[in-house]
Scaffold this motif. Structure first.
Motif, PDB file in Angstrom:
ATOM      1  N   ARG A  64      47.243  37.090  42.672  1.00  0.00           N
ATOM      2  CA  ARG A  64      48.346  36.837  43.618  1.00  0.00           C
ATOM      3  C   ARG A  64      49.490  36.112  42.918  1.00  0.00           C
ATOM      4  N   GLY A 106      38.877  40.735  43.965  1.00  0.00           N
ATOM      5  CA  GLY A 106      39.999  39.801  43.881  1.00  0.00           C
ATOM      6  C   GLY A 106      41.324  40.477  44.166  1.00  0.00           C
ATOM      7  N   SER A 114      41.430  36.344  42.868  1.00  0.00           N
ATOM      8  CA  SER A 114      42.430  36.721  43.868  1.00  0.00           C
ATOM      9  C   SER A 114      43.661  35.831  43.754  1.00  0.00           C
ATOM     10  N   ALA A 164      43.639  39.435  47.183  1.00  0.00           N
ATOM     11  CA  ALA A 164      45.017  39.002  46.905  1.00  0.00           C
ATOM     12  C   ALA A 164      46.000  39.743  47.795  1.00  0.00           C
TER      13      ALA A 164
END
Length: 218
Positions: A108, A37, A104, A41
């Motif tokens: 983010r 992830g 992700s 991201a």
């Protein structure tokens, strides 16, 4: 009631290895998935299309496809392409992909929550972009994302119950086996549910406490 408790006492030794296996699969898929992830991201946030578009595809497929479909794909689909996985590793990799896709977006969002001035200040101090990411941005982003990551971890532990569809002898699979033998489905599934709750309930309280602490800090 005493009869139910006696049955639970009889079944618990058989259910316990499945419970431990569910925890193992959860730990592995989270370890691999959260690392994936983070990579996704950073890839989605990258300006280079050659990095951003493949990351977007992995994220959208991982989020769009149900976890059950991913499990079936890794266990039943890959052998047709010449790659055969055990039910254990098919479960780990499928759930890791699902975890990576969802986390992700969580990571983010955490990165975007860090004020841009932090990055500018790191640049003024002479830090390279990589060092700025490692020592300034990610520690703050992960702190913001931690409650959501823990909440998603609870969901993934519950999602391991789907692994009975690929013959993984986890908790639900063993409970179903006992139920099909004894026809006592309600008691054995109730016991399995309590074993899930023994992990999920305290974890949910921990997530709530972390969220309150984060709100007070902000």
């Amino acid at each position: 009631m005493n009869a139910v408790l006696e049955m639970w006492q009889q079944w618990l030794p058989e259910l316990w290895p499945g419970f431990v296996l569910s925890l193992q699969v959860t730990a592995l898929c989270l370890g691999l998935g959260i690392a994936l992830g983070l990579v996704l991201a950073l890839g989605v946030s990258n300006r280079l299309r050659v990095l951003r578009y493949p990351a977007l595809v992995l994220v959208e497929v991982g989020r769009g496809a149900p976890a059950l479909i991913l499990l079936q794909f890794f266990y039943f689909g890959l052998p047709s392409a010449g790659l055969t996985l055990s039910s254990y590793w098919a479960a780990v990799l499928a759930l890791a992909w699902c975890t990576g896709a969802y986390t992700s977006e969580i990571i983010r969002a955490g990165i975007q929550a860090v004020p841009r001035g932090q990055l500018e200040a790191a640049g003024v101090m002479g830090l390279t972009p990589l060092d700025s990411l490692r020592f300034v941005i990610l520690p703050q982003a992960l702190k913001v994302a931690l409650p959501s990551l823990l909440g998603f971890s609870i969901m993934m532990f519950q999602a391991t119950s789907l692994c009975f569809t690929i013959a993984l002898p986890e908790l639900v699979s063993r409970a179903s086996s006992i139920g099909s033998t004894t026809f006592e489905y309600m008691p054995v599934l109730s016991l399995a549910g309590l074993m899930y709750a023994a992990v999920c309930a305290p974890a949910t309280l921990l997530v709530a406490a972390l969220e309150r602490r984060l709100v007070r800090h902000q």
